[in-house]
Design a protein around this motif. Sequence first.
Motif, PDB file in Angstrom:
ATOM      1  N   PHE B 174      16.707  -1.584  -0.003  1.00  0.00           N
ATOM      2  CA  PHE B 174      17.784  -2.517  -0.370  1.00  0.00           C
ATOM      3  C   PHE B 174      18.216  -2.293  -1.822  1.00  0.00           C
ATOM      4  O   PHE B 174      19.406  -2.156  -2.117  1.00  0.00           O
ATOM      5  CB  PHE B 174      17.284  -3.953  -0.151  1.00  0.00           C
ATOM      6  CG  PHE B 174      18.259  -5.005  -0.566  1.00  0.00           C
ATOM      7  CD1 PHE B 174      19.379  -5.277   0.217  1.00  0.00           C
ATOM      8  CD2 PHE B 174      18.068  -5.714  -1.740  1.00  0.00           C
ATOM      9  CE1 PHE B 174      20.287  -6.247  -0.180  1.00  0.00           C
ATOM     10  CE2 PHE B 174      18.973  -6.677  -2.140  1.00  0.00           C
ATOM     11  CZ  PHE B 174      20.090  -6.946  -1.347  1.00  0.00           C
ATOM     12  N   PHE B 175      17.241  -2.237  -2.714  1.00  0.00           N
ATOM     13  CA  PHE B 175      17.562  -2.049  -4.143  1.00  0.00           C
ATOM     14  C   PHE B 175      18.188  -0.671  -4.394  1.00  0.00           C
ATOM     15  O   PHE B 175      19.119  -0.544  -5.183  1.00  0.00           O
ATOM     16  CB  PHE B 175      16.297  -2.199  -5.007  1.00  0.00           C
ATOM     17  CG  PHE B 175      15.790  -3.611  -5.087  1.00  0.00           C
ATOM     18  CD1 PHE B 175      16.668  -4.674  -5.279  1.00  0.00           C
ATOM     19  CD2 PHE B 175      14.444  -3.899  -4.975  1.00  0.00           C
ATOM     20  CE1 PHE B 175      16.200  -5.987  -5.361  1.00  0.00           C
ATOM     21  CE2 PHE B 175      13.968  -5.199  -5.042  1.00  0.00           C
ATOM     22  CZ  PHE B 175      14.849  -6.238  -5.236  1.00  0.00           C
ATOM     23  N   GLY B 178      21.643  -0.658  -3.237  1.00  0.00           N
ATOM     24  CA  GLY B 178      22.377  -1.509  -4.186  1.00  0.00           C
ATOM     25  C   GLY B 178      22.737  -0.742  -5.452  1.00  0.00           C
ATOM     26  O   GLY B 178      23.895  -0.749  -5.899  1.00  0.00           O
ATOM     27  N   LEU B 182      26.569  -0.024  -6.331  1.00  0.00           N
ATOM     28  CA  LEU B 182      27.069  -0.678  -7.561  1.00  0.00           C
ATOM     29  C   LEU B 182      27.296   0.354  -8.664  1.00  0.00           C
ATOM     30  O   LEU B 182      28.211   0.208  -9.477  1.00  0.00           O
ATOM     31  CB  LEU B 182      26.087  -1.758  -8.026  1.00  0.00           C
ATOM     32  CG  LEU B 182      26.080  -3.027  -7.166  1.00  0.00           C
ATOM     33  CD1 LEU B 182      24.967  -3.970  -7.627  1.00  0.00           C
ATOM     34  CD2 LEU B 182      27.416  -3.748  -7.238  1.00  0.00           C
TER      35      LEU B 182
END
Lengths: 312, 263
Positions: B174-175, B178, B182
């Motif tokens: 997930f990170f 992300g 981003l």
Amino acid sequence: MALDWIKVSFSVRQGFWLRPKLILEGIDLSVPGGSITGLVGPNGAGKTTTIKLGAGLISPTSGQVLIQGRKASEAGAKEHLGLLTEIQYTYPHLRLREWLDMLAGLSGLKGSGRTHGVDHALDIVDLRGQADQMMGTLSKGQIQRAGLAQAFLHKPSILLLDEPMSGLDPYWRYCVQHILQGFKSGGGTILFSSHILSDVERLCDRVALIKKGCIQWTGRLADLPRETRGYEVICRVENPDLLKQIAPEGKAEALPTGEWHVSIPVDQKEEVLWLVSAGKITLESLLPIQDEIEDVIFGFSSDSNRAGQRCI
Amino acid sequence: MYLMKSGLRSQISALALNVWLEAIRDRMLHILIGSGALLLLSSLVIGEMAIGGRGRVVQDMGLWVLGIWGLLAVIHLGSNIVRREIQQRTIYLILSRPIARPTFLLGKFVGMSLVLLSIFCVLCAVWLALIRLSSIPLTWEHYWALAFIFGEWILLAAVSLFFAGFTSPLLHNFFLVGVAFLGHWSNDLRLFALNADSAWLKAGLKLIYYALPNLEALNFREAALYNKAITPGLLLEGATVLIGWILIFIIAANFIFAGRKLP
């Protein structure tokens, strides 16, 4: 001293509130160089944790662990250390030689020294034929031997062995005993934990009894108070009725070789020797029957517990 | 000093080789490479149907696949690279040797980079073959775009190593995703921050902008596609972002892993 645990305590945090749980409490243990010390105790006593602390894999909550005077957690202190874990944690997709080669590289071996080290370690445990086999296809006993091979890779002077005989067949248990005795006679130091007390008795110069996170007793096996409960006599006799005289409650047993075997109480030893000197019986063997090592060790450990030693 | 350095090299190369050997025997990775190559090949077919012409689609889709497949490879490799060693206790026999924890992590990073390089070489070879087949002239901009795509893969590997030190595989993924997304919206985030009315929103967006690597600084795909010249200043900015963030994430990963307790 080759290895020292000085007032070592170790706790882990567990549960939702991460409350500390004490695993070892104030352990003081020294392993002299060139000796074999057995770490003996029931499941959950803290043997594996003691070994992990010795290998610098975990750090004590208090106290310190030293390898040849250096902190066990320092990378440099582990140069001369070999570790065998209880369960062999391997990479199933690596070949045995690749695995050993990686570990040899991590021990700082290079070039031909590395290849020679791997071959030598494989020869010690007779696994040269399996060197190119994937580790996932090795049997449990072979994996255990591979574990021993990796411990010998870099020619360490100290070995920490957690249940080294686990998963080995009787032949390999015998071989490993010889390997370890050979290592010791070459000046090596060994600390090993085992449930198999006959191995401990055969191999160790010293024993440390550990129970509930405390060292209960350390010393030479010969120093353990082991009582003689009687004697086992093998003799030749013209008149077997004489045997009733020396073993009123014991049952004499005729052996196929024509000898008699009888167990006698301690106080009858003099009588037997008198009969021998009088020429009434011919003594072939007189062996003391001592307390079993298990009875002594575990009896001793429960006695010290009753004596009020504070344990976890 | 020399011995110490060569010992360190031998330790790092031993660990890296182990990561590489394990990865190249991993069926999931074979599937990943195969599917990437298939998708690249499919650009030939899609190119025939597209309005912009085959050449444009082969280049565009190829660079897109190379970007995304890097992220997928890092997700697959990175989520378990430290965790599996700890969970399966294989780390015991590694750390019981004269090896410092930063060396262990560096070895893992080098190994992961080697695996990524292998995957990149295969996919890149397929893409370059397609480019030649489509008679598209290759420019320096193409090579710079490829080099920085690989650089982004390595940066993501460092990010992955950082998250792998303290999170579960799910959170790691997930990170990582992300940061990747981003990071590519980084310039937009700055613009939003400049135009935002709320002071809180402005501060929040600025924080994200500065806390995450600006992956758009590494993106030269458009320049390759439209044959725009890449100035040395842009290359220098890209290289600085790349090396700076790789170092930051590796140092942070070491900091976290140094304090990690083994079971």
